[in-house]
Design a protein around this motif. Structure first.
Motif, PDB file in Angstrom:
ATOM      1  N   GLY A 101       0.923  -1.406   0.129  1.00 25.90           N
ATOM      2  CA  GLY A 101       0.144   0.145  -0.004  1.00 25.90           C
ATOM      3  C   GLY A 101       0.828   1.077  -0.151  1.00 25.90           C
ATOM      4  O   GLY A 101       0.394   2.151  -0.669  1.00 25.90           O
ATOM      5  N   GLU A 102       1.957   1.288   0.623  1.00 26.47           N
ATOM      6  CA  GLU A 102       2.741   2.328   0.721  1.00 26.47           C
ATOM      7  C   GLU A 102       3.420   2.576  -0.612  1.00 26.47           C
ATOM      8  O   GLU A 102       3.408   3.735  -0.974  1.00 26.47           O
ATOM      9  CB  GLU A 102       3.922   2.349   1.908  1.00 26.47           C
ATOM     10  N   ALA A 103       3.800   1.500  -1.165  1.00 21.58           N
ATOM     11  CA  ALA A 103       4.491   1.615  -2.480  1.00 21.58           C
ATOM     12  C   ALA A 103       3.569   2.284  -3.623  1.00 21.58           C
ATOM     13  O   ALA A 103       3.779   3.138  -4.431  1.00 21.58           O
ATOM     14  CB  ALA A 103       5.004   0.390  -2.866  1.00 21.58           C
ATOM     15  N   VAL A 104       2.186   1.635  -3.435  1.00 21.17           N
ATOM     16  CA  VAL A 104       1.102   2.215  -4.453  1.00 21.17           C
ATOM     17  C   VAL A 104       0.787   3.520  -3.866  1.00 21.17           C
ATOM     18  O   VAL A 104       0.574   4.475  -5.035  1.00 21.17           O
ATOM     19  CB  VAL A 104       0.012   1.327  -4.318  1.00 21.17           C
ATOM     20  N   LYS A 105       0.569   4.091  -2.953  1.00 19.90           N
ATOM     21  CA  LYS A 105       0.226   5.369  -2.549  1.00 19.90           C
ATOM     22  C   LYS A 105       1.567   6.306  -3.250  1.00 19.90           C
ATOM     23  O   LYS A 105       1.046   7.519  -3.780  1.00 19.90           O
ATOM     24  CB  LYS A 105       0.544   5.685  -1.143  1.00 19.90           C
ATOM     25  N   GLN A 106       2.832   6.008  -3.019  1.00 22.56           N
ATOM     26  CA  GLN A 106       3.861   6.947  -3.670  1.00 22.56           C
ATOM     27  C   GLN A 106       3.638   7.159  -4.968  1.00 22.56           C
ATOM     28  O   GLN A 106       3.741   8.245  -5.878  1.00 22.56           O
ATOM     29  CB  GLN A 106       5.221   6.335  -3.425  1.00 22.56           C
ATOM     30  N   TYR A 128      -9.126  -8.347  -0.292  1.00 19.09           N
ATOM     31  CA  TYR A 128      -8.598  -8.051   1.056  1.00 19.09           C
ATOM     32  C   TYR A 128      -7.431  -6.827   0.843  1.00 19.09           C
ATOM     33  O   TYR A 128      -7.500  -5.977   1.641  1.00 19.09           O
ATOM     34  CB  TYR A 128      -7.903  -9.418   1.717  1.00 19.09           C
ATOM     35  N   MET A 129      -6.471  -7.117   0.029  1.00 17.31           N
ATOM     36  CA  MET A 129      -5.394  -5.884  -0.382  1.00 17.31           C
ATOM     37  C   MET A 129      -6.087  -4.536  -0.506  1.00 17.31           C
ATOM     38  O   MET A 129      -5.860  -3.668   0.074  1.00 17.31           O
ATOM     39  CB  MET A 129      -4.588  -6.681  -1.399  1.00 17.31           C
ATOM     40  N   SER A 130      -7.034  -4.586  -1.181  1.00 16.27           N
ATOM     41  CA  SER A 130      -8.011  -3.479  -1.561  1.00 16.27           C
ATOM     42  C   SER A 130      -8.846  -2.921  -0.372  1.00 16.27           C
ATOM     43  O   SER A 130      -8.372  -1.591  -0.198  1.00 16.27           O
ATOM     44  CB  SER A 130      -8.891  -3.613  -2.731  1.00 16.27           C
ATOM     45  N   TYR A 131      -9.174  -3.878   0.332  1.00 19.81           N
ATOM     46  CA  TYR A 131      -9.854  -3.339   1.678  1.00 19.81           C
ATOM     47  C   TYR A 131      -8.880  -2.691   2.467  1.00 19.81           C
ATOM     48  O   TYR A 131      -9.049  -1.681   3.218  1.00 19.81           O
ATOM     49  CB  TYR A 131     -10.468  -4.651   2.426  1.00 19.81           C
ATOM     50  N   ARG A 132      -7.705  -3.242   2.643  1.00 14.01           N
ATOM     51  CA  ARG A 132      -6.626  -2.853   3.665  1.00 14.01           C
ATOM     52  C   ARG A 132      -6.319  -1.611   3.135  1.00 14.01           C
ATOM     53  O   ARG A 132      -5.784  -0.379   3.851  1.00 14.01           O
ATOM     54  CB  ARG A 132      -5.390  -3.699   3.782  1.00 14.01           C
ATOM     55  N   MET A 133      -6.132  -1.212   1.716  1.00 13.64           N
ATOM     56  CA  MET A 133      -5.718  -0.139   1.388  1.00 13.64           C
ATOM     57  C   MET A 133      -6.597   1.180   1.552  1.00 13.64           C
ATOM     58  O   MET A 133      -6.311   2.294   1.878  1.00 13.64           O
ATOM     59  CB  MET A 133      -5.702  -0.027  -0.296  1.00 13.64           C
ATOM     60  N   VAL A 134      -8.019   0.854   1.687  1.00  9.83           N
ATOM     61  CA  VAL A 134      -9.016   2.008   2.332  1.00  9.83           C
ATOM     62  C   VAL A 134      -8.826   1.981   3.686  1.00  9.83           C
ATOM     63  O   VAL A 134      -8.925   3.237   4.317  1.00  9.83           O
ATOM     64  CB  VAL A 134     -10.526   1.241   1.975  1.00  9.83           C
ATOM     65  N   GLN A 135      -8.499   0.966   4.541  1.00  9.44           N
ATOM     66  CA  GLN A 135      -8.242   1.340   5.845  1.00  9.44           C
ATOM     67  C   GLN A 135      -7.209   2.090   6.177  1.00  9.44           C
ATOM     68  O   GLN A 135      -6.938   2.990   6.873  1.00  9.44           O
ATOM     69  CB  GLN A 135      -7.924   0.045   6.556  1.00  9.44           C
ATOM     70  N   GLU A 154     -10.304  -9.781  10.778  1.00  8.99           N
ATOM     71  CA  GLU A 154     -11.026  -8.338  10.660  1.00  8.99           C
ATOM     72  C   GLU A 154     -12.248  -8.493  11.645  1.00  8.99           C
ATOM     73  O   GLU A 154     -13.051  -7.550  11.478  1.00  8.99           O
ATOM     74  CB  GLU A 154     -11.143  -8.075   9.150  1.00  8.99           C
ATOM     75  N   GLU A 155     -12.326  -9.305  12.512  1.00  8.11           N
ATOM     76  CA  GLU A 155     -13.511  -9.380  13.129  1.00  8.11           C
ATOM     77  C   GLU A 155     -14.217  -8.052  14.013  1.00  8.11           C
ATOM     78  O   GLU A 155     -15.073  -7.799  14.235  1.00  8.11           O
ATOM     79  CB  GLU A 155     -13.379 -10.673  14.335  1.00  8.11           C
ATOM     80  N   ASN A 156     -13.131  -7.199  14.454  1.00  4.28           N
ATOM     81  CA  ASN A 156     -13.212  -6.259  15.357  1.00  4.28           C
ATOM     82  C   ASN A 156     -13.169  -4.877  14.419  1.00  4.28           C
ATOM     83  O   ASN A 156     -12.802  -3.985  15.348  1.00  4.28           O
ATOM     84  CB  ASN A 156     -12.401  -6.290  16.744  1.00  4.28           C
ATOM     85  N   ALA A 157     -13.034  -5.127  13.187  1.00  7.39           N
ATOM     86  CA  ALA A 157     -12.392  -3.965  12.529  1.00  7.39           C
ATOM     87  C   ALA A 157     -13.652  -2.837  12.332  1.00  7.39           C
ATOM     88  O   ALA A 157     -14.656  -2.955  12.458  1.00  7.39           O
ATOM     89  CB  ALA A 157     -12.146  -4.334  11.173  1.00  7.39           C
ATOM     90  N   ARG A 158     -13.101  -1.518  12.354  1.00  5.60           N
ATOM     91  CA  ARG A 158     -14.022  -0.483  12.050  1.00  5.60           C
ATOM     92  C   ARG A 158     -13.476   0.383  10.828  1.00  5.60           C
ATOM     93  O   ARG A 158     -12.364   0.596  10.802  1.00  5.60           O
ATOM     94  CB  ARG A 158     -14.270   0.285  13.153  1.00  5.60           C
ATOM     95  N   LEU A 159     -14.264   0.726   9.805  1.00  4.79           N
ATOM     96  CA  LEU A 159     -13.881   1.311   8.858  1.00  4.79           C
ATOM     97  C   LEU A 159     -14.537   2.790   8.772  1.00  4.79           C
ATOM     98  O   LEU A 159     -15.672   2.921   8.692  1.00  4.79           O
ATOM     99  CB  LEU A 159     -14.330   0.686   7.366  1.00  4.79           C
TER     100      LEU A 159
END
Length: 221
Positions: A101-106, A128-135, A154-159
């Motif tokens: 995600g950091e590499a793609v952000k750059q 899942y990779m895409s979801y983590r990018m949004v997080q 991701e059981e206790n996740a909040r977005l």
């Protein structure tokens, strides 16, 4: 870490840029096939010479703009690639996603992409990779299309993000445990920006009805 990708960019266009992540054991061509299917009607209009609906000419090219990435691990012996080792723990999975995600952000910081809408598309591990990018970057993406995503850990996740999400599973998908599927829906519904679809009789796959629904979602961006 070295990221490999294939790309198609309508330089100077205003059409959305799709950032795409394939599933376990595949490569970047998987997501190119999917986005090409989504855009097939636009390509057909362009090829036929028929009048193109205003919505298509105003905001979309006949062919999509995309960056389709290859998984950072090569699968031994069997071919294909993946984003994180099969069976790894939650912390390792999230750490691997964060590095990508950091590499793609750059990369997306380039002026070439500054004024474009940006959408994520991922299947399975790539979902899942895409979801983590949004997080990680809740304000960066206008949409995330999550196709049969893994969601373990991701059981206790909040977005907390305005990103519009499209989430889809097959009713017969047993690759992703049912509890994980339900949790994905619950986490994303809580944002108030979710479109959810389930496809009767479909396993861990993509079908024509799903492509039609993705097309309608993309047009609404």
């Amino acid at each position: 870490m070295r990221l490999k990708m294939t790309s198609q960019i309508n330089v100077g266009g205003t059409d959305p840029l799709f950032v795409m992540f394939h599933g376990y054991g595949n490569d970047e061509s998987e997501m190119v096939r999917i986005i090409d299917a989504v855009y097939a009607d636009r390509a057909a209009h362009a090829a036929s010479g028929a009048a193109i609906p205003a919505k298509l000419t105003a905001e979309y090219a006949a062919e999509p703009s995309y960056l389709s990435f290859r998984g950072t691990y090569a699968r031994p012996y069997m071919g294909g690639n993946y984003w994180y080792p099969d069976g790894c723990g939650v912390e390792e999975r999230q750490r691997e996603c964060a590095a990508v995600g950091e590499a793609v952000k750059q990369l997306l910081g380039s002026p070439l992409f500054a004024d474009r809408k940006k959408g994520l598309i991922g299947f399975s591990q790539g979902g899942y990779m895409s979801y983590r990018m949004v997080q990680a970057y809740p304000e960066m993406f206008d949409a995330a299309i999550l196709l049969s995503p893994s969601f373990k850990g991701e059981e206790n996740a909040r977005l907390d993000s305005p990103t519009r999400c499209f989430l889809a599973y097959g009713s017969e998908d047993r690759t992703i445990p049912l509890d994980d599927q339900r949790n994905a829906r619950n986490v994303l519904e809580a944002t108030g920006h979710l479109t959810f679809r389930e496809y009767a009789g479909m396993a861990h796959a993509i079908n024509d009805a799903e492509i039609d629904d993705i097309r309608a979602f993309v047009r609404s961006l």
